[in-house]
Design a protein around this motif. Structure first.
Motif, short mmCIF file in Angstrom:
data_model
loop_
_atom_site.label_atom_id
_atom_site.label_comp_id
_atom_site.label_asym_id
_atom_site.label_seq_id
_atom_site.Cartn_x
_atom_site.Cartn_y
_atom_site.Cartn_z
N ASP A 242 -13.09 14.60 -0.22
CA ASP A 242 -14.53 14.79 0.02
C ASP A 242 -15.25 13.49 0.36
N ALA A 243 -14.57 12.35 0.31
CA ALA A 243 -15.16 11.10 0.80
C ALA A 243 -14.78 10.94 2.27
N SER A 244 -15.51 10.07 2.95
CA SER A 244 -15.26 9.94 4.39
C SER A 244 -15.65 8.56 4.87
N MET A 245 -15.58 8.40 6.18
CA MET A 245 -16.02 7.14 6.79
C MET A 245 -17.51 6.88 6.56
N THR A 246 -18.28 7.89 6.18
CA THR A 246 -19.70 7.61 5.93
C THR A 246 -19.89 6.87 4.61
N GLU A 247 -18.97 7.05 3.68
CA GLU A 247 -19.05 6.27 2.43
C GLU A 247 -18.28 4.96 2.56
N VAL B 191 4.73 1.30 2.00
CA VAL B 191 5.48 2.04 3.01
C VAL B 191 6.23 1.05 3.90
N PRO B 192 7.53 1.27 4.14
CA PRO B 192 8.22 0.35 5.05
C PRO B 192 7.63 0.46 6.45
N SER B 193 7.70 -0.63 7.21
CA SER B 193 7.01 -0.62 8.50
C SER B 193 7.59 0.42 9.46
N ASN B 194 8.87 0.81 9.24
CA ASN B 194 9.44 1.84 10.11
C ASN B 194 9.09 3.24 9.63
N GLY B 195 8.22 3.30 8.63
CA GLY B 195 7.87 4.60 8.04
C GLY B 195 6.78 5.32 8.80
N GLU B 196 6.45 4.83 9.98
CA GLU B 196 5.41 5.42 10.82
C GLU B 196 5.54 6.94 10.86
N GLY B 197 4.47 7.62 10.49
CA GLY B 197 4.49 9.08 10.62
C GLY B 197 5.09 9.81 9.43
N GLU B 198 5.67 9.06 8.48
CA GLU B 198 6.31 9.75 7.34
C GLU B 198 5.32 10.10 6.25
N GLY B 199 4.28 9.27 6.15
CA GLY B 199 3.39 9.39 5.00
C GLY B 199 2.24 10.36 5.26
N PHE B 200 1.40 10.47 4.25
CA PHE B 200 0.21 11.32 4.37
C PHE B 200 -0.94 10.55 5.00
N GLU B 201 -1.79 11.26 5.70
CA GLU B 201 -3.04 10.70 6.20
C GLU B 201 -4.13 11.21 5.27
N ILE B 202 -4.87 10.27 4.69
CA ILE B 202 -5.95 10.70 3.79
C ILE B 202 -7.23 10.70 4.62
N VAL B 203 -7.75 11.88 4.87
CA VAL B 203 -8.86 12.00 5.82
C VAL B 203 -10.08 12.63 5.15
N GLY B 204 -11.25 12.38 5.75
CA GLY B 204 -12.49 12.95 5.22
C GLY B 204 -12.95 14.12 6.07
N PRO B 205 -14.08 14.72 5.70
CA PRO B 205 -14.57 15.91 6.41
C PRO B 205 -15.36 15.62 7.68
N ASP C 49 -11.94 9.34 11.22
CA ASP C 49 -12.32 9.49 9.81
C ASP C 49 -11.07 9.54 8.93
N VAL C 50 -10.36 8.44 8.92
CA VAL C 50 -9.13 8.31 8.13
C VAL C 50 -9.39 7.23 7.09
N LEU C 51 -9.19 7.55 5.82
CA LEU C 51 -9.48 6.57 4.76
C LEU C 51 -8.23 5.76 4.41
N ALA C 52 -7.09 6.38 4.54
CA ALA C 52 -5.83 5.66 4.27
C ALA C 52 -4.75 6.34 5.09
#
Ligand code: LLP
Length: 443
Positions: free
Chosen positions: A319-324, A348-362, A368-371
């Motif tokens: 529920d947080a976003s780039m506005t906060e 995350v290892p540098s070759n881990g591109e695309g493996e992890g979660f994208e933490i995004v806001g509304p 609007d990606v927080l992590a």
């Protein structure tokens, strides 16, 4: 994180039942006040204040906190009230000047910086005897006009742009010729001459520089410090100006996610000690030292508390976003994120591109990606809490109302109690009278 008074941990940390900040369980705070919101640990600010005092022990120093990093009135009041060392403030607008004065900072310990100071802003600074860090010749003209009309002596600093690459993110670099900040050496000399010619109106109290933020490679900072000391020597050698201070600026770094441990404040105070010891003139050695730490003082104290709305494939929507917190979207900044009862795995290892979660806001922006690319042991669950860390600096102070989102509440944890130090903004319906009357303009 260091233990607190009774052995408990300070700042944000996991316990088996969730995330805590100091001795406050953030689940109960979130239930009571809602999310997203900012939470600050006063103990962490105090730890930084004490560490700063010890790093600069024995020096005649005036730290001027860069209020743009976090301008919450209660946090400003707390810094102004610190007893170990007297702090001033570095302000960049009339709004910050007023906040600083209201928080109890002394006018003669305030510095007013910025490349586009307006008439009313200069007027307040001249009236209150606040040092104006001059960044252009047109600004100097305005100051002369205002000081003359008020019959006052304007106290000035001259900010030199040393044309040194700070080796930091280009958007937070300020010390290159291509950056808008400060006076080139040529302009500096012209300004110096004009000040000397108007002693009844202008007093040159100091010289300053600031080459950028989040300085993790100290060699450019050292070069800028040396240049500043040499400049003070040159001014003293010519006679005339009786400088009072030398201002080395800010830029002390903090550790964001994935960073190595950055140079500590002791390294910066060491550079200042060495540069001052190397000064050729005794008048330079006697100058009061000013520094302008911003993020270093407050970044680690703050976290953005948020709740998971839902998960789809690799996207964790919170529920947080780039506005906060706009830093990840604006600078690609990496804020560490912790989930309740669900510690993240190591980096995350540098070759881990695309493996992890994208933490995004509304918010309706792909940015609007927080992590990004976050590896978590278990998939986060709906309603689970998370904290974006190191968000005490340039978090709330850069927040916006984009997508008609209200500015969040801010809470301060002090002595195991929680104080709301800013309420969540109430976004009102549009003013119905707004378009009734046209503006009365001469045609
Ligand atoms: N002094 C001057 C003249 C400054 O312009 C700044 C920051 C500071 C001191 C404090 O710098 P610090 O110690 O906090 O690095 N929004 C960006 C940072 C912009 C900094 C602007 N000036 C961010 O989120 O990283």
């Amino acid at each position: 994180m260091k233990p607190g008074k009774n052995g408990s941990q300070l700042g944000f940390h996991h316990r088996p039942d969730g995330i805590w900040c100091d001795n406050v369980h953030l689940d109960s705070l979130a239930k009571k006040t809602g999310t997203p919101c900012y939470v600050y640990s006063r103990s962490i600010i105090d730890r930084q204040l004490m560490r700063f005092a010890s790093a600069f022990k024995g020096l005649d120093v005036l730290p001027c906190y860069a209020a743009k990093a976090n301008n919450n009135p209660e946090i400003l009041r707390h810094i102004a009230g610190h007893t170990e060392l007297s702090w001033g403030i570095d302000a960049v607008s009339v709004g910050e000047l007023h906040l600083g004065l209201a928080a109890g900072f002394r006018a003669d310990q305030m510095i007013f910086s910025g490349v586009g100071k307006q008439h009313s802003e200069i007027d307040l600074a001249v009236e209150r005897g606040i040092v104006i860090n001059v960044e252009s010749l047109f600004e100097l003209d305005d100051i002369i006009e205002i000081a003359r009309s008020r019959g006052k002596l304007a106290k000035l600093g001259l900010r030199v742009n040393p044309n040194i690459d700070a080796h930091t993110h280009p958007k937070i670099s300020t010390g290159l010729k291509k950056n808008k900040f400060g006076l080139s050496r040529e302009m500096f000399d012209v300004a110096l001459r004009r000040i000397t010619e108007a002693p009844e109106t202008l007093q040159l109290a100091g010289i300053s520089t600031h080459i950028g933020s989040q300085i993790t490679d100290v060699s450019p900072w050292k070069a800028a410090a040396l240049q500043l000391v040499q400049l003070a020597d040159a001014i003293h050698a010519k006679g005339g100006a009786a400088l009072e201070f030398i201002d080395f600026g800010g830029g002390f770094p903090v550790r964001y996610d994935g960073d190595n441990e950055p140079p500590g404040v002791e390294i910066f105070s060491g550079i200042i000690r060495d540069s001052m010891a190397g000064a050729a003139r005794p008048e330079t050695k006697r100058l009061r030292i000013v520094v302008e730490p911003g993020r270093w003082l407050v970044a680690e104290s703050g976290g953005l508390l948020t709740r998971v709305i839902g998960v789809k494939e690799r996207f964790v929507v919170v529920d947080a976003s780039m506005t906060e917190l706009i830093r990840p979207a604006l600078y690609g900044a990496r804020h560490e994120i912790i989930f309740a009862c669900n510690p993240t795995l190591p980096a995350v290892p540098s070759n881990g591109e695309g493996e992890g979660f994208e933490i995004v806001g509304p918010v309706c922006e792909s940015s609007d990606v927080l992590a990004s690319n976050i590896r978590i042991k278990h998939v986060p669950k709906k309603n689970q809490l998370a904290v974006l860390m190191q968000a005490g600096a340039y978090g709330y102070s850069m927040a916006s109302n984009y997508n008609q989102r209200p500015l969040p509440a801010e809470h301060l944890i002090a002595d195991d109690k929680v104080f709301t130090i800013r309420k969540k903004q109430l976004l009102l319906a549009p003013d119905p009278d707004l378009f009734d009357e046209p503006l009365d303009l001469p045609l």
